[in-house]
Design a protein around this motif. Structure first.
Motif: not given
Length: 663
Positions: A24, A27-28, A31, A43, A56, A60
């Motif tokens: 996570l 992914g952040n 992002y 995500y 999420i 997403l």
């Protein structure tokens, strides 16, 4: 052994939880760096593994939303609202509303925009919805003015968009992510497509494009180039490029590479080394240039300070349309924000036609979904007029943008990511069949209402007439009592509604001088009362209490007025019979009250007979005090008002259906 098993399960759960937290965070980070495709993959894997949180699902959905894939964004926003409805922040009301349009759920979209409005009443997007609640009908007014075809001759499997007229060469220049093989192509982390390059395409007399080829390497680099515009003599070019100049790739304080506008001059067939415009900045984007017909103003899209579209929750801005004056020496004035057309959402891709119509795309004005193309006239003083959605088929539930048109030939081009194209964004050519707003039209809508009960009236005929009483059109209302007519501007009309057993109504209207929507509701009421056997028609006819003088049974003048309503009803329904029932209160002896009430009933019957009602249709009976409406019987202390409730007359009808015993 059992304790070891529990310890093992806890250890595995801890490791799995740590791994999910790590993914996570990864992914952040992607992002936050606008690497939406890479973040999206992370995500999606987390969701697949059963790790679903508010953050999420929201992000997403955002990875699709910010890549203009609103259909997929809708899927994840829908899950967000299903699972976390009570904690969703207002920004997602707006985003979800936009994606609902993409799947043709306009009523639901309006509902979420209303929620957004209640939380952000100051927002221009909320204001626009309140001012144009019937925006779909208004869009229909402007629809059908274009005939479109996919420019498949030049479109690739990647993005192709942002066409510009290169009139001096009889060409169109556009941006494409296709791989030409001439330059090593890197991919952008935002959408995982190759960086854009500028291509030229030849045009024929019908606007068909052919022979696509890249522009000079002086213009094209290994990063983005897009959305050019040329002066009428073809000697000056403005275009959009990443913040990449003299081989240096620059970023803002957060590590984001912004967009800038460059200018290049043509000398003996060769483009000069592009130069940045002075109002560019490393901290914000300046993009998508457009020139006024006389070449004295440059319009563009930017999220520079002063833009209206600042997103507090995500700390980024949505672009506005801006304009600068081009001085005689090639310098520029300070940028001015076109506040009349900008919203807190996104305004971008400006184009100014020869007739000084500003076309641009927006997700903030009322549209069909995604980016829609809008138009606004530019006055000699530079001010902009009413913003108008140019309608279908240019606009769809998908992104429609990059609109340009030749006012002389009526041929133009635009970009769209609608289904059925060759790739991501495609270029479409069109023939303009009718000038925008050339035919001023008014959409008149309304409801036919039952005046007495307030309900809509179905199967009513609404007739449209001219001032000489000539019928122009007619409609029959549906279950919701609505009607719709399309009228010319600045003309008088008559609207008339008729229906069996109802009064008619009509209204003279004078339509406005500019296209728009007006709402006119008409009220009608029954002139034949809907009754059934055993009804007391007194309340239906609004009959006031029939009063007699104390201890008397003669008909007073005020009673005669009320009884005339019974007379009119019986004349309207010659098949019915009426039983007159008279009642007293309990303040006299029972037998006396029975005789008095019967005399009053007979007196009422005789009055109706004297006015021409056949005696065979009338019966009369007094009931004294045996049918009291309250507790005020003999010996009970009651007020005069309570006793008054029991002194009444009833008029019971029969003969409308098979005769019934109404007792």
């Amino acid at each position: 052994m059992f304790k070891r098993l529990i310890l093992f399960i806890l250890l595995v759960s801890c490791v799995a939880g740590h791994a999910q937290t790590y993914q996570l965070e990864k992914g952040n980070n992607k992002y936050n760096a606008f690497a939406f495709i890479e973040a999206q993959k992370i995500y999606l894997k987390l969701v697949e593994d059963g790790y679903v949180t508010y953050e999420i699902l929201a992000k997403l959905g955002d990875t699709y939303y910010f890549n203009d894939d609103l259909k997929q964004a809708h899927k994840w926003y829908a899950k967000l609202f299903t699972q976390f409805e009570d904690t969703v922040t207002p920004a997602y009301f707006f985003r979800y509303a936009q994606t609902l349009k993409t799947v043709n759920k306009y009523d639901e979209s309006d509902l979420f925009m209303a929620k957004f409005s209640s939380s952000k009443g100051f927002d221009t997007r909320s204001k626009i919805l309140k001012e144009e609640p019937n925006y779909l009908e208004i869009i229909e007014l402007q629809s059908g003015r274009f005939e479109i075809k996919n420019a498949k001759e030049i479109n690739s499997y990647t993005a192709d968009f942002g066409p510009a007229f290169y009139t001096s060469n009889n060409q169109v220049v556009y941006a494409t992510a296709r791989d030409s093989g001439s330059i090593i192509r890197e991919r952008h982390t935002w959408n995982n497509q190759p960086f854009l390059q500028l291509y030229t395409a030849d045009t024929d007399e019908n606007g068909v494009l052919s022979k696509p080829k890249p522009m000079s390497s002086v213009i094209n680099t290994k990063y983005h180039e897009s959305t050019p515009v040329f002066t009428s003599d073809g000697q000056t070019m403005y275009f959009t490029r990443n913040n990449y100049d003299n081989g240096v790739y620059l970023q803002d304080k957060k590590g984001i590479n912004k967009l800038k506008i460059f200018r290049s001059y043509k000398n003996k067939g060769t483009w000069s080394k592009p130069e940045q415009l002075p109002f560019n900045n490393d901290e914000y984007s300046v993009a998508h240039p457009a020139l006024s017909p006389d070449g004295k103003q440059l319009y563009f899209s930017s999220d520079m300070p002063g833009s209206m579209g600042y997103d507090l929750e995500n700390e980024f801005t949505r672009s506005d349309i801006w304009v600068v004056d081009i001085m005689g020496d090639g310098s520029f004035s300070a940028p001015r924000n076109l506040k009349n057309i900008n919203t807190l959402a996104r305004e971008t891709f400006p184009f100014i036609s020869k007739t000084n119509i500003l076309y641009f795309s927006s997700s903030g004005h009322q549209g069909l979904g995604g980016l829609d193309v809008f138009a606004s006239s530019i006055s000699p003083d530079g001010s902009t007029g009413e913003v108008v959605n140019i309608g279908k088929p240019i606009n769809t539930t998908y992104d429609d943008f990059g609109f340009i048109v030749n006012d002389d030939t009526k041929i133009g081009y635009f970009s769209s990511n609608r289904p059925g194209g060759s790739g991501d964004d495609d270029i479409y050519r069109f023939l303009q069949l009718e000038d925008l707003r050339a035919k001023c039209e008014i959409l008149v809508t309304g409801n036919i209402i039952d005046k007495k009960i307030g309900n809509p009236v179905k199967d009513a005929t609404v007739v449209l007439l001219d001032m000489e009483n000539n019928k122009i059109d007619r409609q029959v209302t549906s279950d919701d009592g609505t009607y719709t007519f399309k009228l010319d501007c600045d003309q008088p009309y008559v609207l008339r509604v008729v229906k069996d057993n109802y009064t008619s109504d009509e209204e003279v209207i004078a339509t406005p001088t500019s296209s728009g929507l007006i709402d006119i509701s008409l009220e009608i009421e029954l002139n034949r009362i809907p009754v059934v056997d055993c009804d007391d028609i007194g309340p239906l006819l609004d009959i006031e209490q029939i009063y007699f003088d104390f201890d008397k049974f003669n008909i007073r003048a005020d009673a005669a007025y009320e009884l005339s309503k019974i007379k009119a009803f019986m004349e309207l329904y010659p098949q019915v019979s009426v039983e007159i029932r008279s009642h007293t209160d309990s303040r006299a002896p029972d037998q006396y009250n029975e005789v008095l009430s019967d005399r009053r009933a007979q007196s009422t019957r005789n009055w109706l007979i004297s006015k021409g009602i056949d005696a065979s249709r009338l019966t009369a009976k007094g009931y004294g005090e045996i049918r009291l409406l309250n507790q005020c019987a003999n010996g009970v202390a009651c007020s005069s008002e309570e006793h008054q409730l029991n002194r009444r007359s009833e008029f019971i009808v029969s003969g409308l259906e098979k005769f019934k015993d109404c007792d």
